[in-house]
Design a protein around this motif. Structure first.
Motif: not given
Length: 590
Positions: A43-61
């Motif tokens: 789920x986090x990888x999918x969100x990162x692919x859509x937002x191009x955000x840092x993976x560690x920040x995606x985990x918290x958000x």
């Protein structure tokens, strides 16, 4: 990690936190330590692919891992030391040669020395350029540690609040501009947070879940360690989710943007409105924000236009109340009041009353704050106190529009009450609400407000007091109740034991909640109205003019045939429609 002046960063520069290799490595690291499972990482990888955000920040958000824990895990993953709150310095370690704004802008906190090297705690271990710059400025090696971003920010604000080395004159000259820039940067940051795909999806899912479960309100309440999301279902609050505190500004800002509120204003309450389509339904949401100790509390009132039935029979009132209400609405003039606490269905009753009138032959105006539902053929006015459009000023203007029926959202003060009375005495039917506990209490409340007794006695037609009680689900089962208790409850309703069904029949009709999938395990499904209708008879008017109290007026109304709200509720309980506990929760014993 040690960075010397002019030396390359051999550890973190080789890692791009937005790259697939970093996400793969950190994902495996979390999976091996059983911090997250495969589905959460996916789920986090999918969100990162859509937002191009840092993976560690995606985990918290996404709320998968708290911010402080991510910082600690990241330190272990990068083989760096982690700095806990208790290890942060009590006073500045490096208090000259470098501006405090440099530390604050880059999230760098000097915490000590290791020989000739300066040790710093950082919020972002991947931002190497400021570390190089600091090493060059102080001509020392810099050793980097990791700390939670919120801990670094708090410590910097505490240690360097007045320590900037800029000259006083320069500070004074640039203070206003810097403040404006800071506010603009803050607004931009909040907009960026609120525009992220996971936040948009989270808010939309909360609204959709509320609509699907028929919730009347969504409460988003910040606490010290989390953000509680609660739905009001059938009048009772239920916690449905706990979000990490790091998501609070993003979720609040997203709702504010949808409601067209000022996202930079967090010190004052704000009110707004959202229109949305959920699962093909047109939904209105009234939004209210108010600052609290841990942030802004947000409440969204769900107004589902497609599910609201403006029909007297659907409201659930007993036959006596409906007969009296229809009779008073047929009068050409007078005041009809509906009373009860917030959430008792007063506005729905007024809208139903307006819907029963023939708007084709009558001119109908409403003055509301806010307008909850749009009614065909009705002229609705939204109160706007900020420009002087109050209840009283709107009423004065309406009287010059040749109305037949006027609905006032609420009588809040003497001025509004006096204009309503004047309108009724000049041939208009006026409908409104007052916040009181019973029908009889409404009369004494208006007198206490300053309304002249003889004007009230001559203009008021009837008062309907109402409450909403939860209906038992079909999974409810019969419940044993002693006949003596039933008799005692019935006598408390000022009802003769011989008046109505037998005690045995009433006891046999009592049911208790069980809980099933259809009612979400609560035992209740939907709500119905109970109420009491006080009609202004000659005897009640005499009591009012003689200065009689609430109790005397209530007794006379009951003697004249009024069924008290408590008795109405008991009747429903003895028929197995609701429970004794529900009735006692909302109605006073007569």
């Amino acid at each position: 990690m040690i960075v010397t002046s002019g030396a390359p960063d051999l550890t973190c520069d080789a890692l791009d936190p937005r790259s697939e290799s970093f996400a793969d490595g950190l994902g495996r690291f979390l999976l091996e330590r059983s911090i997250l499972d495969k589905s959460a990482i996916s789920r986090a990888r999918s969100a990162q692919a859509k937002t191009n955000e840092r993976f560690d920040l995606v985990l918290t958000r996404l709320g998968l891992i708290p911010e402080a824990k991510v910082a600690k895990l990241l330190a272990e993953f990068l083989s760096l030391d982690f700095v806990d709150t208790g290890d942060l310095p009590e006073r500045p370690v490096l208090d000259s040669g470098v501006r405090a704004s440099f530390f604050k802008d880059h999230g760098i906190l000097p915490i000590g020395f290791n020989g000739d090297a300066l040790i710093v705690a950082v919020a972002d271990p991947f931002n190497a350029d400021p570390i190089r710059s600091l090493s060059y400025l102080i001509d020392r090696r810099v050793e980097q540690r990791i700390a939670a971003p919120s801990d670094v920010e708090k410590a910097l604000n505490r240690l360097y609040q007045d320590a900037d080395t800029a000259p006083d004159g320069e500070k004074a000259a640039s203070g206003t501009l810097a403040g404006a820039e800071a506010i603009e940067d803050d607004v931009r940051r909040l907009k960026d947070l609120a525009s992220e795909a996971p936040v948009i999806r989270l808010v939309h899912d909360l609204i959709a879940r509320a609509v699907e479960t028929l919730a009347s309100d969504i409460h988003i309440e910040p606490r010290a360690d989390s953000v509680h999301v609660r739905f009001r279902l059938d009048g009772i609050l239920h916690t449905v989710e706990r979000l990490p505190p790091a998501l609070r500004p993003a979720v609040t800002s997203r709702i504010k943007i949808m409601a067209r509120l000022n996202i930079a204003e967090r010190r004052l309450p704000q009110d707004g409105r959202i229109r949305a389509t959920v699962r093909g339904k047109d939904i209105d949401l009234r939004v209210s924000t108010i600052p609290t100790l841990y942030g802004e509390s947000v409440v969204l009132r769900v107004l589902d236009r497609s599910s609201t039935q403006h029909d007297f029979e659907a409201l659930g009132f007993n036959a006596e109340v409906l007969t009296a209400l229809r009779k008073t609405l047929a009068e050409p003039n007078g005041i009809v009041l509906v009373t009860g606490p917030t959430g008792s269905g007063k506005t729905t009753t007024l809208y139903t009353a307006l819907g029963s009138l023939d708007s084709g032959t009558q001119k109908v105006f409403t003055v509301e704050d806010p307008i909850e539902y749009e009614l065909a053929g009705i002229n609705q006015i939204q109160v706007q106190p900020q420009i002087g459009l109050t209840f009283s000023s709107a009423l004065r203007s309406i009287l010059r529009q040749d109305p037949d029926v006027i609905m006032i959202g609420e009588i809040r003060d003497l001025e509004t009450a006096e204009i309503a009375i004047q309108a009724s005495l000049t041939g208009h039917l006026v409908l409104s609400t007052v916040h009181t506990n019973s029908a009889a209490a409404t009369l004494t409340r208006l007198i206490e407000m300053g309304v002249v007794d003889y004007l009230l006695a001559s203009s008021l037609t009837a008062v309907l007091a109402q409450r909403l009680v939860r209906r038992l689900c079909s999974c409810a089962v019969p419940m044993e109740m002693s006949k003596s208790l039933v008799e005692k409850l019935w006598q408390g309703a000022h009802a003769d034991a011989a008046d109505g069904p037998s005690i045995a029949d009433m006891a046999a009709g009592v049911r208790r909640p069980v809980g099933c999938e259809a009612c979400r395990g609560t035992g209740y499904r939907g709500r119905t109205s109970i109420g009491e209708m006080l009609v202004m008879s000659g005897r009640v008017r005499d009591l009012l003019l003689s200065g009689a109290g609430e109790h005397a007026i209530a007794e006379q109304a009951v003697a004249a045939g009024m069924i008290s709200m408590y008795r109405d509720g008991l009747t429903r309980a003895f028929r197995g429609e609701t429970t004794i506990e529900e009735v006692l929760r909302v109605a006073r014993v007569s």
